[in-house]
Design a protein around this motif. Structure first.
Motif, mmCIF file in Angstrom:
data_model
loop_
_atom_site.group_PDB
_atom_site.id
_atom_site.type_symbol
_atom_site.label_atom_id
_atom_site.label_comp_id
_atom_site.label_asym_id
_atom_site.label_seq_id
_atom_site.Cartn_x
_atom_site.Cartn_y
_atom_site.Cartn_z
ATOM 1 N N ALA A 1 0.180 3.754 13.694
ATOM 2 C CA ALA A 1 0.661 5.082 14.117
ATOM 3 C C ALA A 1 2.175 5.103 14.314
ATOM 4 C CB ALA A 1 -0.040 5.511 15.405
ATOM 5 N N SER A 2 2.823 3.980 14.035
ATOM 6 C CA SER A 2 4.280 3.928 14.201
ATOM 7 C C SER A 2 4.970 4.956 13.310
ATOM 8 C CB SER A 2 4.778 2.528 13.832
ATOM 9 O OG SER A 2 6.177 2.556 13.620
ATOM 10 N N HIS A 3 6.077 5.508 13.811
ATOM 11 C CA HIS A 3 6.839 6.464 12.996
ATOM 12 C C HIS A 3 7.417 5.780 11.753
ATOM 13 C CE1 HIS A 3 9.942 4.526 15.438
ATOM 14 N NE2 HIS A 3 10.755 4.787 14.443
ATOM 15 N N LYS A 4 7.416 4.464 11.750
ATOM 16 C CA LYS A 4 7.909 3.756 10.556
ATOM 17 C C LYS A 4 6.884 3.748 9.422
ATOM 18 C CE LYS A 4 11.243 1.034 13.017
ATOM 19 N NZ LYS A 4 11.907 -0.211 13.257
ATOM 20 N N PHE A 5 5.656 4.183 9.728
ATOM 21 C CA PHE A 5 4.625 4.325 8.696
ATOM 22 C C PHE A 5 4.296 5.817 8.551
ATOM 23 C CE2 PHE A 5 2.872 -0.075 10.078
ATOM 24 C CZ PHE A 5 3.618 -0.735 9.111
ATOM 25 N N PRO A 6 5.013 6.526 7.679
ATOM 26 C CA PRO A 6 4.705 7.961 7.505
ATOM 27 C C PRO A 6 3.235 8.142 7.088
ATOM 28 C CG PRO A 6 6.710 7.354 6.316
ATOM 29 C CD PRO A 6 6.090 6.071 6.801
ATOM 30 N N ALA A 7 2.612 9.192 7.631
ATOM 31 C CA ALA A 7 1.175 9.396 7.425
ATOM 32 C C ALA A 7 0.803 9.398 5.942
ATOM 33 C CB ALA A 7 0.741 10.703 8.085
ATOM 34 N N ASP A 8 1.660 9.972 5.104
ATOM 35 C CA ASP A 8 1.285 10.063 3.683
ATOM 36 C C ASP A 8 1.396 8.713 2.969
ATOM 37 O OD1 ASP A 8 4.014 9.886 3.627
ATOM 38 O OD2 ASP A 8 4.360 11.708 2.453
ATOM 39 N N GLU A 9 1.962 7.724 3.656
ATOM 40 C CA GLU A 9 2.062 6.391 3.051
ATOM 41 C C GLU A 9 0.884 5.492 3.424
ATOM 42 O OE1 GLU A 9 5.317 3.261 3.106
ATOM 43 O OE2 GLU A 9 6.436 5.096 3.525
ATOM 44 N N LEU A 10 0.129 5.910 4.450
ATOM 45 C CA LEU A 10 -0.918 5.022 4.974
ATOM 46 C C LEU A 10 -1.974 4.632 3.937
ATOM 47 C CD1 LEU A 10 -1.473 6.254 8.629
ATOM 48 C CD2 LEU A 10 -0.548 4.056 7.876
ATOM 49 N N LEU B 1 -0.501 1.850 1.999
ATOM 50 C CA LEU B 1 -0.355 0.640 2.830
ATOM 51 C C LEU B 1 -1.675 -0.093 2.995
ATOM 52 C CD1 LEU B 1 1.875 1.803 5.811
ATOM 53 C CD2 LEU B 1 2.317 -0.168 4.329
ATOM 54 N N ILE B 2 -2.725 0.705 3.249
ATOM 55 C CA ILE B 2 -4.034 0.099 3.473
ATOM 56 C C ILE B 2 -4.613 -0.429 2.155
ATOM 57 C CG2 ILE B 2 -6.402 0.575 4.255
ATOM 58 C CD1 ILE B 2 -5.021 2.424 6.410
ATOM 59 N N ALA B 3 -4.377 0.297 1.068
ATOM 60 C CA ALA B 3 -4.825 -0.191 -0.249
ATOM 61 C C ALA B 3 -4.099 -1.493 -0.614
ATOM 62 C CB ALA B 3 -4.584 0.876 -1.315
ATOM 63 N N ASP B 4 -2.809 -1.563 -0.303
ATOM 64 C CA ASP B 4 -2.053 -2.795 -0.570
ATOM 65 C C ASP B 4 -2.607 -3.963 0.252
ATOM 66 O OD1 ASP B 4 -0.436 -1.388 -2.277
ATOM 67 O OD2 ASP B 4 1.311 -1.317 -0.942
ATOM 68 N N ALA B 5 -2.966 -3.660 1.495
ATOM 69 C CA ALA B 5 -3.550 -4.701 2.348
ATOM 70 C C ALA B 5 -4.868 -5.189 1.748
ATOM 71 C CB ALA B 5 -3.759 -4.160 3.766
ATOM 72 N N MET B 6 -5.702 -4.262 1.322
ATOM 73 C CA MET B 6 -6.983 -4.621 0.690
ATOM 74 C C MET B 6 -6.743 -5.490 -0.541
ATOM 75 S SD MET B 6 -9.513 -3.140 2.314
ATOM 76 C CE MET B 6 -9.440 -2.214 3.823
ATOM 77 N N ALA B 7 -5.711 -5.112 -1.315
ATOM 78 C CA ALA B 7 -5.410 -5.863 -2.545
ATOM 79 C C ALA B 7 -4.979 -7.294 -2.222
ATOM 80 C CB ALA B 7 -4.326 -5.139 -3.340
ATOM 81 N N SER B 8 -4.427 -7.508 -1.025
ATOM 82 C CA SER B 8 -4.086 -8.899 -0.698
ATOM 83 C C SER B 8 -5.170 -9.548 0.164
ATOM 84 C CB SER B 8 -2.692 -9.017 -0.076
ATOM 85 O OG SER B 8 -2.616 -8.307 1.098
ATOM 86 N N SER C 1 13.017 -6.775 6.972
ATOM 87 C CA SER C 1 12.553 -5.514 6.387
ATOM 88 C C SER C 1 11.283 -5.057 7.116
ATOM 89 C CB SER C 1 12.307 -5.663 4.885
ATOM 90 O OG SER C 1 11.519 -6.785 4.633
ATOM 91 N N ARG C 2 10.806 -3.867 6.776
ATOM 92 C CA ARG C 2 9.630 -3.343 7.457
ATOM 93 C C ARG C 2 8.413 -4.215 7.135
ATOM 94 N NH1 ARG C 2 6.864 2.326 5.810
ATOM 95 N NH2 ARG C 2 6.109 0.966 4.140
ATOM 96 N N ASN C 3 7.707 -4.595 8.154
ATOM 97 C CA ASN C 3 6.502 -5.395 7.960
ATOM 98 C C ASN C 3 5.339 -4.467 7.624
ATOM 99 O OD1 ASN C 3 4.819 -7.603 7.939
ATOM 100 N ND2 ASN C 3 4.936 -8.003 10.138
ATOM 101 N N GLU C 4 4.330 -4.998 6.962
ATOM 102 C CA GLU C 4 3.122 -4.208 6.713
ATOM 103 C C GLU C 4 1.890 -5.104 6.669
ATOM 104 O OE1 GLU C 4 2.888 -3.129 2.239
ATOM 105 O OE2 GLU C 4 4.916 -2.599 2.902
ATOM 106 N N PRO C 5 0.703 -4.508 6.874
ATOM 107 C CA PRO C 5 -0.510 -5.326 7.028
ATOM 108 C C PRO C 5 -0.766 -6.290 5.869
ATOM 109 C CG PRO C 5 -0.946 -3.100 7.776
ATOM 110 C CD PRO C 5 0.434 -3.077 7.179
ATOM 111 N N ALA C 6 -0.382 -5.931 4.639
ATOM 112 C CA ALA C 6 -0.627 -6.837 3.502
ATOM 113 C C ALA C 6 0.007 -8.206 3.736
ATOM 114 C CB ALA C 6 -0.078 -6.221 2.212
ATOM 115 N N LEU C 7 1.088 -8.222 4.520
ATOM 116 C CA LEU C 7 1.837 -9.476 4.697
ATOM 117 C C LEU C 7 1.166 -10.440 5.671
ATOM 118 C CD1 LEU C 7 5.523 -8.140 4.613
ATOM 119 C CD2 LEU C 7 4.199 -9.198 2.771
#
Ligand SMILES: [Zn+2]
Length: 267
Positions: free
Chosen positions: A10-19, A22-29, A227-233
């Motif tokens: 829910a961080s403002h660094k993750f715009p809602a339309d990007e989620l 982001l989640i698909a990228d996490a699944m892919a990793s 850089s901005r971290n994300e769940p895939a990492l």
């Protein structure tokens, strides 16, 4: 199979339309589960609606220690109405942050006292709900926040478990948490070049006593640091830990996911 046991979707660094990406990228990793943490009453509904849209995501609810000055006195009480929501899997992020200076008109002492009071209240709430607690500790120097959070956990350890997230302390302190029935979790810091101590602690811990996380959007692992971290990492963290422990990434992913499923009642 890999679980990001701590992120802030829910961080403002993750715009809602990007989620969705982001989640698909996490699944892919290989990330099959994500635990997002609320930090205040204001981001609670956003976290819960992310869970509604993405079945792989569950949420913890709590007031972050850096937000206690803006939370009403009954903030933890206000969390109570969400305890039976199946999207809620734990209580947090709570804890003690002695790193950031007290805000505005607060003294260090009154700010820390409010953090301690709310940490205690989070444990009471967790026990009531049969859920566990996610703890943040951070110090400028020394380890007062860890020691004082551990003392509060000790009072409640018969009723709820706690994870000390983004763990960067010693093997002995990890052992003290685990001896109370708690867990630690490791994030991007474990991959930093100057963090060999953290890796050494992770290398020795028995399976079932720790999880992996990103704390995204913060604390991106090496070589993404800054850089901005994300769940895939979380995969980068898992790879580094697996290497230090002499096990395969698949094995590490398997047992840390099992640990997270048990701790957060995710099954
Ligand atoms: Zn966090």
């Amino acid at each position: 199979m890999l679980t990001d046991s701590h992120c802030h979707l829910a961080s403002h660094k993750f715009p809602a339309d990007e989620l969705p990406t982001l989640i698909a990228d996490a699944m892919a990793s290989g990330v099959t589960r994500l635990v997002t943490l609320a930090t205040c009453l204001g981001d609670l509904e956003t976290n819960l609606s992310i869970c509604r849209d993405h079945p792989s995501v569950r949420s913890c609810i709590g007031i972050h220690p850096c937000d206690v000055h803006e939370a009403p006195d009954d903030a933890v009480d206000q969390l109570r109405s969400h305890l039976t929501d199946p999207r809620v899997c734990g209580i947090g992020e709570t804890g003690l942050d002695y790193f950031h200076p007290a805000p505005g008109t607060w003294s260090e002492e009154t700010f820390r006292d409010r953090q301690k009071l709310m940490l205690d209240q989070h444990f009471t709430l967790a026990a009531e709900a049969g859920l566990n607690v996610v703890i943040h500790t951070r110090d400028r120097t020394g380890s007062a926040s860890f020691e004082e959070a551990l003392a509060i956990y000790r009072k409640h350890a018969h009723h709820a478990r706690a994870v000390f997230h983004c763990f960067i302390s010693t093997r002995e302190n990890a052992r003290r948490v685990i001896d109370l029935g708690g867990l630690v979790s490791f994030g991007g810091v474990a991959t930093f070049k100057n963090a060999k101590d953290v890796l050494d602690v992770a290398a020795d811990l028995p399976t079932g006593t720790f999880m992996v996380e990103t704390d995204s959007p913060y604390l991106a692992p090496h070589p993404h640091r800054g850089s901005r971290n994300e769940p895939a990492l979380v995969r980068v963290v898992a790879e580094k830990l697996a290497e230090a422990r002499g096990e395969t990434v698949a094995d590490l992913a398997g047992h840390t996911t099992a640990t997270a499923e048990d701790f957060f009642r995710l099954s």
